[in-house]
Design a protein around this motif. Structure first.
Motif, PDB file in Angstrom:
ATOM      1  N   LYS A  25      46.314  52.824  25.862  1.00  0.00           N
ATOM      2  CA  LYS A  25      46.628  53.341  24.929  1.00  0.00           C
ATOM      3  C   LYS A  25      45.721  54.858  24.887  1.00  0.00           C
ATOM      4  CE  LYS A  25      42.926  51.175  23.076  1.00  0.00           C
ATOM      5  NZ  LYS A  25      42.335  49.718  21.798  1.00  0.00           N
ATOM      6  N   ASP A  26      46.600  55.968  25.899  1.00  0.00           N
ATOM      7  CA  ASP A  26      45.788  57.361  25.939  1.00  0.00           C
ATOM      8  C   ASP A  26      47.564  57.926  24.839  1.00  0.00           C
ATOM      9  OD1 ASP A  26      46.580  59.475  27.338  1.00  0.00           O
ATOM     10  OD2 ASP A  26      46.480  59.235  29.152  1.00  0.00           O
ATOM     11  N   ALA A  27      46.772  58.510  23.863  1.00  0.00           N
ATOM     12  CA  ALA A  27      48.167  58.936  23.061  1.00  0.00           C
ATOM     13  C   ALA A  27      48.249  60.579  23.440  1.00  0.00           C
ATOM     14  CB  ALA A  27      46.932  59.094  21.997  1.00  0.00           C
ATOM     15  N   LYS A  28      48.009  60.888  24.181  1.00  0.00           N
ATOM     16  CA  LYS A  28      47.806  61.757  24.889  1.00  0.00           C
ATOM     17  C   LYS A  28      49.064  62.633  26.118  1.00  0.00           C
ATOM     18  CE  LYS A  28      46.376  66.291  27.136  1.00  0.00           C
ATOM     19  NZ  LYS A  28      47.042  67.563  26.519  1.00  0.00           N
ATOM     20  N   ALA A  29      49.131  60.871  26.649  1.00  0.00           N
ATOM     21  CA  ALA A  29      50.114  60.976  27.410  1.00  0.00           C
ATOM     22  C   ALA A  29      51.593  60.433  26.836  1.00  0.00           C
ATOM     23  CB  ALA A  29      49.805  60.161  28.645  1.00  0.00           C
ATOM     24  N   PHE A  30      51.843  59.503  26.219  1.00  0.00           N
ATOM     25  CA  PHE A  30      52.361  59.217  25.354  1.00  0.00           C
ATOM     26  C   PHE A  30      53.049  60.484  24.440  1.00  0.00           C
ATOM     27  CE2 PHE A  30      54.606  57.244  21.021  1.00  0.00           C
ATOM     28  CZ  PHE A  30      54.860  56.469  21.836  1.00  0.00           C
ATOM     29  N   ALA A  31      52.278  60.967  23.767  1.00  0.00           N
ATOM     30  CA  ALA A  31      53.311  62.182  23.174  1.00  0.00           C
ATOM     31  C   ALA A  31      53.858  63.236  24.143  1.00  0.00           C
ATOM     32  CB  ALA A  31      51.903  63.517  22.258  1.00  0.00           C
ATOM     33  N   GLU A  32      53.464  63.392  25.223  1.00  0.00           N
ATOM     34  CA  GLU A  32      54.232  64.310  26.379  1.00  0.00           C
ATOM     35  C   GLU A  32      55.061  63.422  27.364  1.00  0.00           C
ATOM     36  OE1 GLU A  32      50.556  64.492  29.118  1.00  0.00           O
ATOM     37  OE2 GLU A  32      49.632  66.580  28.078  1.00  0.00           O
ATOM     38  N   CYS A  33      55.707  62.121  26.754  1.00  0.00           N
ATOM     39  CA  CYS A  33      56.375  61.717  27.033  1.00  0.00           C
ATOM     40  C   CYS A  33      57.755  62.516  26.006  1.00  0.00           C
ATOM     41  CB  CYS A  33      56.463  60.032  26.732  1.00  0.00           C
ATOM     42  SG  CYS A  33      55.549  59.433  28.083  1.00  0.00           S
ATOM     43  N   PHE A  34      57.352  63.186  24.816  1.00  0.00           N
ATOM     44  CA  PHE A  34      58.485  63.682  24.223  1.00  0.00           C
ATOM     45  C   PHE A  34      58.895  65.356  24.575  1.00  0.00           C
ATOM     46  CE2 PHE A  34      57.233  59.833  21.735  1.00  0.00           C
ATOM     47  CZ  PHE A  34      58.028  59.585  20.929  1.00  0.00           C
ATOM     48  N   ALA A  35      59.915  65.041  24.829  1.00  0.00           N
ATOM     49  CA  ALA A  35      59.896  66.776  24.611  1.00  0.00           C
ATOM     50  C   ALA A  35      59.121  67.894  23.509  1.00  0.00           C
ATOM     51  CB  ALA A  35      61.471  67.368  24.065  1.00  0.00           C
ATOM     52  N   GLU A  36      58.861  69.024  23.545  1.00  0.00           N
ATOM     53  CA  GLU A  36      57.897  69.538  23.059  1.00  0.00           C
ATOM     54  C   GLU A  36      58.622  69.264  21.020  1.00  0.00           C
ATOM     55  OE1 GLU A  36      55.172  71.733  23.102  1.00  0.00           O
ATOM     56  OE2 GLU A  36      54.991  71.255  25.111  1.00  0.00           O
ATOM     57  N   ASP A  37      59.435  69.245  21.138  1.00  0.00           N
ATOM     58  CA  ASP A  37      59.561  69.146  19.658  1.00  0.00           C
ATOM     59  C   ASP A  37      60.634  67.538  19.233  1.00  0.00           C
ATOM     60  OD1 ASP A  37      62.313  69.586  20.842  1.00  0.00           O
ATOM     61  OD2 ASP A  37      62.811  70.729  19.657  1.00  0.00           O
ATOM     62  N   LEU A  56      49.644  60.570  15.222  1.00  0.00           N
ATOM     63  CA  LEU A  56      50.074  58.249  14.898  1.00  0.00           C
ATOM     64  C   LEU A  56      49.911  57.738  15.511  1.00  0.00           C
ATOM     65  CD1 LEU A  56      50.959  57.528  12.348  1.00  0.00           C
ATOM     66  CD2 LEU A  56      53.481  56.834  13.400  1.00  0.00           C
ATOM     67  N   PHE A  57      50.134  58.277  17.325  1.00  0.00           N
ATOM     68  CA  PHE A  57      49.937  56.960  18.524  1.00  0.00           C
ATOM     69  C   PHE A  57      48.952  56.793  17.938  1.00  0.00           C
ATOM     70  CE2 PHE A  57      48.962  56.023  22.599  1.00  0.00           C
ATOM     71  CZ  PHE A  57      49.601  54.812  23.261  1.00  0.00           C
ATOM     72  N   ALA A  58      48.045  57.112  18.624  1.00  0.00           N
ATOM     73  CA  ALA A  58      46.398  56.834  18.193  1.00  0.00           C
ATOM     74  C   ALA A  58      45.746  55.960  17.596  1.00  0.00           C
ATOM     75  CB  ALA A  58      45.234  58.451  18.281  1.00  0.00           C
ATOM     76  N   LYS A  59      46.379  56.555  15.675  1.00  0.00           N
ATOM     77  CA  LYS A  59      45.701  56.279  15.041  1.00  0.00           C
ATOM     78  C   LYS A  59      46.560  54.235  14.967  1.00  0.00           C
ATOM     79  CE  LYS A  59      46.820  54.997   9.827  1.00  0.00           C
ATOM     80  NZ  LYS A  59      47.746  56.106   8.785  1.00  0.00           N
ATOM     81  N   LEU A  60      47.863  54.385  15.040  1.00  0.00           N
ATOM     82  CA  LEU A  60      48.325  52.956  15.680  1.00  0.00           C
ATOM     83  C   LEU A  60      47.765  52.047  16.131  1.00  0.00           C
ATOM     84  CD1 LEU A  60      52.643  54.064  15.301  1.00  0.00           C
ATOM     85  CD2 LEU A  60      50.325  52.811  13.253  1.00  0.00           C
ATOM     86  N   LEU A  61      47.363  52.816  17.274  1.00  0.00           N
ATOM     87  CA  LEU A  61      47.112  52.310  18.192  1.00  0.00           C
ATOM     88  C   LEU A  61      45.332  51.932  18.329  1.00  0.00           C
ATOM     89  CD1 LEU A  61      48.565  50.869  21.637  1.00  0.00           C
ATOM     90  CD2 LEU A  61      49.969  52.385  19.866  1.00  0.00           C
TER      91      LEU A  61
END
Length: 166
Positions: A25-37, A56-61
């Protein structure tokens, strides 16, 4: 032209990291799997950029105690520094309220090779089933885009209409 085997291996590692990230449940690491945009479309939501994806990841998880994700080998078409893919996904979740959920769906994905490695440029979630593992739950009418590389249009929203509903 990007070497297919190298790209496929990197994309599989990206998926594997996401499985670990979702479990933790690591929201920051999840977002870093995406390109900046990068863009993420799920549950009728459309996030753009890492900050929106992380929120959104933090909210859902936050609604879940644990989620175990399993992904198929992605079907890929690799270009020069980019790829498109279709990945089948199952998730088993224990929700914070004690309930459980089994989910099946498909991610229609675009990948991009960055200085940080391969990242998601976009992910479009098509929910197919949510309910008990015995399939007594709800199936969803989401478009069938035909054989790969058929995929949703870039501006197409996700849908969550239950099968048989109007």
């Amino acid at each position: 032209m990007t070497d297919f085997v190298t790209a496929e291996t990197a994309i599989r590692q990206l998926h594997a990291r996401c499985i670990d990230i979702v479990w933790r449940k690591d929201a920051k690491a999840f977002a870093e799997c995406f390109a900046e945009d990068g863009e993420w479309k799920i549950a009728g939501q459309h996030m753009r950029g890492r900050a929106e994806i992380e929120a959104l990841f933090a909210k859902l998880l936050g609604l879940c105690e644990h989620v175990m994700t399993s992904v198929s080998s992605p079907i890929l078409e690799v270009g020069d520094g980019s790829a498109i893919g279709r990945t089948y996904v199952t998730e088993d979740a224990k929700l914070a309220n004690g309930a459980t959920a089994h989910t099946i769906g498909v991610y229609h994905e675009k990948f991009v090779e960055t200085a940080e490695g391969w990242k998601f440029a976009s992910r479009h979630w098509s929910l197919k089933y949510r309910g008990p593992a015995d399939f007594t739950g709800d199936f969803y009418d989401t478009p069938d885009y035909g054989p790969f590389p058929g995929r949703p249009a870039d501006d197409e929203p996700t849908t969550t209409k239950k099968a048989g509903s109007v």
